[in-house]
Design an enzyme around this catalytic site. Structure first.
Site, PDB file in Angstrom:
ATOM      1  N   GLU A 106       0.740  -1.191  -0.097  1.00 46.39           N
ATOM      2  CA  GLU A 106       0.017   0.036   0.108  1.00 46.39           C
ATOM      3  C   GLU A 106       0.870   1.545  -0.019  1.00 46.39           C
ATOM      4  OE1 GLU A 106      -1.494   2.792   3.487  1.00 46.39           O
ATOM      5  OE2 GLU A 106      -2.018   0.870   3.849  1.00 46.39           O
ATOM      6  N   GLU A 179      10.016   2.394   2.483  1.00 45.67           N
ATOM      7  CA  GLU A 179       8.623   2.142   3.073  1.00 45.67           C
ATOM      8  C   GLU A 179       8.535   0.793   3.897  1.00 45.67           C
ATOM      9  OE1 GLU A 179       6.352   4.632   2.886  1.00 45.67           O
ATOM     10  OE2 GLU A 179       7.898   5.698   1.634  1.00 45.67           O
TER      11      GLU A 179
END
Length: 1007
Positions: A106, A179
């Site tokens: 995501e 991330e």
């Protein structure tokens, strides 16, 4: 953003022709719903086929379901006369381990795509659009990407970015490291420093699992549904995230982020055909249909109940307390795609646990064994098989068996006695009023509401037909008065798929987690070859370089400042006096048969010693009984006759003087038009005859409030940090810390721990007398045109019926100014009638004081707040500073990263002073500011800025023009005057674990 776990008649024959003239006529029709009703089943457009068209009158919308011919992608459009249009795409994401692959994915898909290869296009679009919402969510079994906006061109721009990000992301390895997780030297430029774990998701999940409620909820789901994807932590367990590889991430995307595994949702009054055309052209036309094989099978039912014990960190605000155990009993329920049974069980759950009349509330909450319900109490419909959970937190470990016995006995009592009729009617009334109440984020609420059911191939349209579900529920109850008791017996008493989960504090919990993380790190580091170590160092430098480089975002679509409306429509308001001298503001709005009433009680006479107890009064005032009603009867009448009565403390700054403010209490309520008299009668009883004699129940409420505040600190640490940082900058900031900062959290915890609450309870009548002495300072009503006069009359009668108290209201503060709000000819063209008078407090001797405070809390993460004293609303610098301001807090980060964060704040201030920004940067800042200024306002809230803050439409327009006029020179000027050395005072606050830097720096106050 990770979500651990969300909760709200006949299709017509359509026209068969499909000519261009019909299409032109269709979009010229009166409303979005009417236009949507012209579609017919089987109609084809832009690669889609219409499969269903259904009117849902109870929600004022028309649902259109479509299937994409080439990929099988499903699309649901909800046409509604709402300008805040929303899009979302969700994918069924079913991990089989706890590496957090859907969560990392995501984040990573938002780091650049084929069409928009710049870094972080998602976040850059925040400053290139007028979006009212942009985000992404990872749930247990799906990932969703929603946005909303009121601007058609903006909608197309955001849709293009979202489609490319979801279906054609770059998924670069460096982005995965940034991330997800990576090994990196503590000082990336020095290969001699130790290697540590870093990564956005890795740190986010460490923060998430600092919250004991989340730990409990996650284990509950894992243990109750152990056979498939729900046994995994979709957000990622910190110790498992370092096992995720870049290749596994890419494979997960290829399987799960395919149109055949996607569900598209659009909402609002924009044309559906334009959405379909763009989605097909930019994404779906480039794929072929596949079988994704992502379905979640039903959980195999157990033959006998199970038990599980886990541990957590002790409550940071209740060190040493023996009552820190949490226990719950949970039952697995049917598949959520059975919408009728799910609706019934959801209602049954509310009857069992919601409010003082609910059986489990009476048996558990009022037993005194615990402080509040256990996490995830009630019905949970976010997994394929739903479940119900009930229990207590704040329990002594020795009382766990007693809690289990009470739960079993309560189920037996419900089976034997059933529920009161008024309790059922109150719940059905709540559904009715919720259907009529309008919120500005209705589209987001709908996409969240249907997401789980639709994710498992349930019918989302059936889920929306709440009117039909209520009618069916009533029929079943009429046909069989013991209908609900039989459900309790079937799904709870005789259900063998039952889990008893208990969680106790472990003083060594954090140390053990740290040791496990250290061991994981040791394993990872020891497996590195010399070449691996060299690559880790070089890639760390590469990532640092990438993060510091200026990015060319010219590939991204953007609105222009000229796309912003130069002015906004004014809100027609009228102010009249009632009951002598109380100003009542009236606003005509399309409220769907709902009346909204507010009353503000200014508190200029509030003594300093009572200040901290105002929030407590607000929490308990509508829950202790009033008049002839005890607290159970009062709660039931509020549920039967209103949408709720809320009381909240307010600190309202003056628009023209930074050191001037108004303090008081706001009463708010709404009801169906037919219940207006009853609602205002309740108001009268609360104002005239509040009851404060229920000492035992007061203790229950205090414990629940303290537990709620304590549990909320990990999730809202950045807000608490910013409130504390602003405490010494303005008088209002100091009061805000008292009302809603860590000072209030700690006060409530201390009250909940005392043996005798009578001294605290005795303060409340005096406080209430100060609030309602005489009458409220002002009232506001919002209602439909045909109902407004009746609402005004009933509110006037309420004011006239208030008892006059003899409490003297001499200002406790020596400087109180009565300030009339601009009104009438020459003040505001949209206002008429009398003036609202605000009772402002000012302190001409106040001197802002820069203070740095470190509040010690045993969290694995830190929260940093940096606040600057700027300018009031009407000052020209206010608009200029808005243009150069940026968020100045760190939501979450490693416990030792606070110094680096503060350095980043300082660098941002230096950057603004240097003027190293372009005209494009200025334009993007204006777009970001106007996206907030022009955010949609619900009919219930129209005129609220005037009522509370004294802001008129003319003042808003002046501010608007000042924002448009902001230029480079003005930004540099305010940056120097407010952010520069020797400029405006600013405060710092750090919430988190011990920190060597702050401990050794005498300028920091450690608490």
């Amino acid at each position: 953003m990770w979500r651990c776990s969300l909760s709200v008649p006949v299709a017509l024959r359509r026209l068969s022709c499909r000519s261009a003239d019909l299409r032109a006529w269709r979009w010229g029709s009166t409303t979005a719903c009417e236009r949507a009703l012209q579609y017919h089943v089987g109609e084809k457009m832009h690669g889609y086929t219409v499969s269903q068209v259904t009117s849902v009158p109870e929600l004022f919308l028309t649902a259109v379901k479509l299937d994409h011919d080439g990929t099988g992608a499903r699309h649901l459009h909800l046409a509604r006369e709402d300008s805040n249009n929303l899009f979302s795409v969700q994918f069924r994401t079913t991990p089989t381990d706890s590496t957090g692959v859907p969560h990392v994915l995501e984040h990573t898909v938002l780091c650049g795509s084929q069409k928009y290869p710049c870094r972080d296009p998602f976040f850059k679009m925040l400053n290139r659009s007028l979006s009212t919402f942009m985000n992404a969510f990872t749930a247990s079994d799906y990932t969703m990407y929603p946005f909303s906006t009121q601007n058609p061109r903006d909608f197309q721009n955001l849709l293009s970015v979202y489609l490319d990000a979801a279906f054609f992301p770059c998924l670069r390895e460096l982005d995965f490291w940034q991330e997800g997780w990576r090994l990196e030297h503590e000082d990336p430029t020095d290969p001699q420093t130790a290697l540590v774990f870093k990564g956005v998701v890795f740190n986010e999940m460490k923060g998430a699992f600092a919250d004991s409620e989340r730990v409990f909820s996650q284990h509950l789901q894992n243990q109750l549904l152990p056979d498939h994807t729900y046994a995994a932590v979709s957000g990622g367990a910190p110790l498992c995230i370092p096992d995720l590889t870049w290749e596994q991430l890419r494979q997960f995307h290829a399987k799960h982020y395919h149109p055949s595994n996607a569900r598209f949702f659009t909402y609002g009054n924009f044309p559906l055909e334009e959405h379909l055309k763009q989605i097909h052209k930019e994404a779906l036309s480039k794929f072929q249909k596949i079988e994704p094989n992502t379905a979640v099978p039903p959980q195999q039912r157990w033959e006998k109940p199970r038990e599980c014990q886990i541990s957590c960190a002790p409550d940071a605000l209740a060190a040493g307390s023996p009552r820190q155990t949490t226990v719950s009993v949970s039952f697995l329920l049917p598949d959520i795609t059975d919408t009728s049974e799910a609706f019934t069980l959801n209602l049954l759950s509310s009857l069992l646990v919601s409010g003082p009349s609910a059986p489990f509330y009476k048996a558990l909450i009022e037993s005194g064994l615990g402080s509040d319900f256990s996490p995830d109490v009630g019905y949970n419909g976010h997994t394929r098989d739903a479940y119900f959970s009930v229990g207590l937190q704040g329990v002594a470990e020795t009382d766990v068996p007693r809690v289990r016995d009470i739960i079993n006995r309560t189920l037996d009592d419900v089976i034997a006695k059933g529920f009161e009729v008024d309790q059922i009617e109150a719940l059905l009334h709540k559904i009715e009023i919720q259907m009529k109440h309008q919120s500005v984020s209705f589209g987001l609420a709908l996409t969240s509401y249907i997401a789980s059911c639709w994710n498992h191939d349930g019918d989302p349209v059936e889920l929306l037909k709440l009117g039909g579900q209520v009618a069916q529920f009533r029929r079943r109850l009429e046909e069989n008065p013991e209908f609900l008791q039989e459900k309790v017996k079937q799904y709870f008493k005789n259900n063998q798929h039952k889990l008893t989960l208990s969680m106790r504090p472990d003083d060594q919990y954090s140390a053990k987690q740290m040791r496990l993380e250290t061991e994981k790190l040791r394993q990872k580091v020891s497996s590195l070859s010399s070449e691996d170590r060299r690559q880790v160092y070089e890639k760390g430098l590469q990532l640092q370089t990438q993060q510091s480089e200026a990015q060319d975002a010219s590939c991204l679509p953007a609105l222009k400042v000229s796309d912003i409306e130069p002015s906004t429509p004014c809100t027609e308001l009228a102010v009249a006096l009632a009951a002598g001298d109380v100003a009542v503001q009236s606003c005509v709005q399309p409220t769907n048969g709902v009346a909204y009433v507010r009353a503000f009680c200014s508190l200029p006479a509030l003594p300093a010693e009572l200040r901290p107890y105002v929030p407590l009064l607000c929490r308990v005032l509508t829950k202790l009984g009033c008049g002839v009603l005890d607290y159970r009867e009062q709660a039931q009448q509020i549920e039967l006759k209103t949408g709720g009565i809320t009381v909240s403390p307010h600190v309202l700054p003056d628009s023209s003087h930074l050191d001037t403010y108004e303090q008081g209490v706001l009463f708010s309520s709404f009801c169906l038009d037919r219940n207006l008299q009853d609602m205002m009668h309740l108001w009268g009883e609360i104002f005239n005859s509040p009851r404060f004699e229920e000492e035992q129940y007061f203790r229950v409420l205090v414990k629940m409030a303290a537990q709620d505040l304590s549990n909320g600190v990990p999730d809202s640490g950045h807000l608490y940090a910013s409130i504390r940082a602003s405490r010494t900058l303005t008088p209002a900031g100091d009061l805000q810390e008292t009302f809603s900062g860590m000072e209030q959290v700690r006060l409530m915890k201390s009250i909940s721990d005392v043996a005798d609450v009578r001294p605290v309870l005795s303060k409340l009548p005096r406080l209430m007398g100060l609030c309602v002495c005489g009458s409220p300072n002002r009232c506001a009503v919002n209602a439909a045109p045909g109902q407004l006069s009746q609402v005004q009359q009933v509110v006037g009668d309420f004011l006239a019926g208030l008892e006059q108290r003899t409490t003297e209201r001499k200002p406790a503060h020596p400087h109180v100014v009565e300030k009339p709000v601009p009104n009438g000819p020459g003040d505001s063209a949209c206002l008429s009638g009398s003036h609202i008078i605000r009772k402002l407090i000012t302190d001409p001797t106040f001197k802002p004081c820069p203070v740095k405070t470190h509040l010690l809390l045993p969290f694995p993460v830190s929260y940093v707040g940096d606040c600057v004293r700027t300018a009031p609303y009407t000052h020209p610098d206010h608009a200029r500073y808005e243009g150069c301001d940026r968020p100045r807090w760190l939501p979450r980060g490693p416990g030792d990263a606070s110094a680096e964060t503060l350095q980043t704040f300082a660098k941002a201030a230096s950057w603004a002073q240097s003027g190293q920004f372009s005209q494009q940067d200025i334009d993007e800042a204006k777009l970001a500011v106007f996206s907030t200024v022009d955010a949609p306002v619900a009919p219930s809230d129209k005129g609220l800025d005037h009522f509370l803050y004294g802001l008129t439409d003319e003042m808003g327009q002046a501010q608007r023009e000042q924002l448009f006029a902001v230029h480079r020179g003005a930004l540099i000027d305010v940056a120097h005057r407010y952010l520069g050395v020797g400029g405006s005072a600013h405060g710092l606050a750090l919430l988190g674990p011990e920190n060597a830097r702050t401990a050794s720096d005498p300028s920091w106050v450690i608490q």
